[in-house]
Write an enzyme that holds these catalytic residues in place. Structure first.
Site, PDB file in Angstrom:
ATOM      1  N   GLY A 128       0.624  -1.308  -0.049  1.00 45.49           N
ATOM      2  CA  GLY A 128      -0.128  -0.071  -0.024  1.00 45.49           C
ATOM      3  C   GLY A 128       0.881   1.227   0.052  1.00 45.49           C
ATOM      4  N   ASN A 185       1.374   3.215  -2.386  1.00 49.27           N
ATOM      5  CA  ASN A 185       0.780   4.009  -3.440  1.00 49.27           C
ATOM      6  C   ASN A 185      -0.300   4.788  -2.577  1.00 49.27           C
ATOM      7  OD1 ASN A 185       1.814   4.364  -6.329  1.00 49.27           O
ATOM      8  ND2 ASN A 185       2.088   2.259  -5.852  1.00 49.27           N
ATOM      9  N   LEU A 206     -10.613  -8.881 -12.326  1.00 50.18           N
ATOM     10  CA  LEU A 206     -11.967  -8.560 -12.041  1.00 50.18           C
ATOM     11  C   LEU A 206     -12.513  -8.771 -13.692  1.00 50.18           C
ATOM     12  CD1 LEU A 206     -12.299  -5.681  -9.810  1.00 50.18           C
ATOM     13  CD2 LEU A 206     -12.340  -7.889  -9.115  1.00 50.18           C
ATOM     14  N   ASN A 209      -5.670   2.855 -13.043  1.00 46.81           N
ATOM     15  CA  ASN A 209      -4.750   1.835 -12.295  1.00 46.81           C
ATOM     16  C   ASN A 209      -3.404   2.564 -12.492  1.00 46.81           C
ATOM     17  OD1 ASN A 209      -3.600  -0.788 -11.530  1.00 46.81           O
ATOM     18  ND2 ASN A 209      -3.124  -1.084 -13.849  1.00 46.81           N
ATOM     19  N   HIS A 260       0.467   1.506 -13.213  1.00 42.53           N
ATOM     20  CA  HIS A 260       1.239   0.331 -13.577  1.00 42.53           C
ATOM     21  C   HIS A 260       2.860   0.752 -13.554  1.00 42.53           C
ATOM     22  CE1 HIS A 260       2.370  -3.380 -15.715  1.00 42.53           C
ATOM     23  NE2 HIS A 260       3.165  -2.691 -16.309  1.00 42.53           N
ATOM     24  N   ASP A 289      -4.416  -3.303 -18.837  1.00 41.10           N
ATOM     25  CA  ASP A 289      -3.226  -2.204 -19.149  1.00 41.10           C
ATOM     26  C   ASP A 289      -3.287  -1.578 -20.399  1.00 41.10           C
ATOM     27  OD1 ASP A 289      -2.114  -2.876 -16.550  1.00 41.10           O
ATOM     28  OD2 ASP A 289      -0.808  -4.383 -17.433  1.00 41.10           O
ATOM     29  N   ALA A 318       8.421   8.049  -9.662  1.00 40.83           N
ATOM     30  CA  ALA A 318       7.164   8.175 -10.553  1.00 40.83           C
ATOM     31  C   ALA A 318       6.059   8.039  -9.948  1.00 40.83           C
ATOM     32  CB  ALA A 318       7.666   7.329 -11.703  1.00 40.83           C
ATOM     33  N   GLU A 319       5.815   6.895  -9.623  1.00 40.50           N
ATOM     34  CA  GLU A 319       4.406   6.219  -9.135  1.00 40.50           C
ATOM     35  C   GLU A 319       3.760   7.206  -8.133  1.00 40.50           C
ATOM     36  OE1 GLU A 319       3.692   2.003  -8.204  1.00 40.50           O
ATOM     37  OE2 GLU A 319       5.496   1.592  -9.318  1.00 40.50           O
TER      38      GLU A 319
HETATM   39  C1  GAR Z   1       3.213  -0.961  -7.459  1.00 41.29           C
HETATM   40  O1  GAR Z   1       4.689  -0.982  -7.961  1.00 41.29           O
HETATM   41  C2  GAR Z   1       2.337  -0.827  -8.650  1.00 41.29           C
HETATM   42  O2  GAR Z   1       2.517  -0.058  -9.705  1.00 41.29           O
HETATM   43  C3  GAR Z   1       2.243  -2.467  -8.791  1.00 41.29           C
HETATM   44  O3  GAR Z   1       2.391  -3.057  -7.722  1.00 41.29           O
HETATM   45  C4  GAR Z   1       2.957  -2.310  -6.820  1.00 41.29           C
HETATM   46  C5  GAR Z   1       2.288  -2.205  -5.418  1.00 41.29           C
HETATM   47  O4  GAR Z   1       2.741  -1.641  -4.490  1.00 41.29           O
HETATM   48  N1  GAR Z   1       1.075  -2.877  -9.657  1.00 41.29           N
HETATM   49  C6  GAR Z   1       1.025  -3.811 -10.666  1.00 41.29           C
HETATM   50  O5  GAR Z   1       2.036  -4.351 -10.968  1.00 41.29           O
HETATM   51  C7  GAR Z   1      -0.289  -3.570 -11.390  1.00 41.29           C
HETATM   52  N2  GAR Z   1      -0.195  -4.205 -12.849  1.00 41.29           N
HETATM   53  P1  GAR Z   1       2.054  -0.743  -3.219  1.00 41.29           P
HETATM   54  O6  GAR Z   1       1.117  -2.070  -2.852  1.00 41.29           O
HETATM   55  O7  GAR Z   1       3.166  -0.719  -2.368  1.00 41.29           O
HETATM   56  O8  GAR Z   1       1.284   0.393  -3.722  1.00 41.29           O
END
Ligand code: GAR
Length: 208
Positions: free
Chosen positions: A12, A14, A94, A108, A110, A151, A180-181
């Site tokens: 979690g 993000n 889903l 989402n 990615h 995606d 980035a994220e």
């Molecule tokens: C993140 O890097 C996110 O971009 C990726 O999983 C991680 C979750 O981290 N998601 C994917 O790969 C979806 N295709 P988090 O639980 O610490 O946010």
């Protein structure tokens, strides 16, 4: 004020980035109405509780198929009165029922520059392993609307991140998150809540 529901499956970070951005006043016209986890005990649930956000756990393993699981997620999102659904490290597929209810209202994050290193089976560390084995010099992250193609939905924001000598998938994953994220996801949420995102011809226009 838009109600933001967040779907999670893991640590979690993000979700935390969005909570922190909201606390700094960087998410306008939105409030978190709930966090739904596909697994019990994940740390994302602790982060939500600390921030005072209601949590729900819908373990994928307790549903016989993807259709009944999707129906349960939809029911929970409706109970929470979600206007926006954010997939923040949600690792469960889903089916198309969710499109009927929330098309254009799901996003989402990615961990690559889509269309590179994405699609079925490309999630979490696998994405960074693939980027390193291909030898790309730049990777990054993408926030996109969710549609029926894995995606494949309209791209909202992207940010590039350098790949460095000696990177492991774990090191690269962390850099992509930090650089980035954690920036583009809260920003995309803010833009959505302020009605600044318009989808035209499968592309996203950002209004001034
Ligand atoms: C993140 O890097 C996110 O971009 C990726 O999983 C991680 C979750 O981290 N998601 C994917 O790969 C979806 N295709 P988090 O639980 O610490 O946010």
């Amino acid at each position: 004020m838009k109600n933001i529901a967040v779907l999670v499956s893991g640590g979690g970070t993000n979700l935390q980035a969005m909570i922190d951005a909201a606390a700094r006043g960087e998410i306008n016209n939105g409030r978190f109405c709930g966090v739904i986890a596909s697994k019990d005990g994940v740390y994302a649930l602790e982060r939500a509780k600390k921030a005072g956000i209601p949590t729900r756990v819908l373990p994928r393993a307790e549903y016989k198929d993807v259709a009944s699981y999707t129906a349960a997620i939809i029911e929970t999102l409706k109970e929470l009165e979600a206007d926006l659904v954010v997939y923040a490290g949600f690792m469960t597929i889903l089916d198309e029922q969710i499109m009927h209810e929330f098309a254009g209202r799901m996003m989402n994050v990615h961990p690559s520059l889509i269309p590179s290193f994405c699609g079925v089976g490309m999630y979490g560390l696998h994405v960074h392993e693939a980027a390193l084995s291909r030898g790309v010099k730049l990777t990054g992250a993408t926030v996109h609307f969710v549609n029926e193609v894995c995606d494949g939905g309209p791209i909202i924001l992207q940010k590039a991140v350098e790949v460095k000598d000696g990177d492991t998938p774990e090191i690269l994953q962390r850099r992509v998150m930090e650089e980035a994220e954690w920036h583009i996801l809260p920003r995309a949420v803010d833009l959505f809540c302020r009605d600044k995102l318009v989808i035209e011809d499968g592309k996203v226009a950002i209004l001034p």
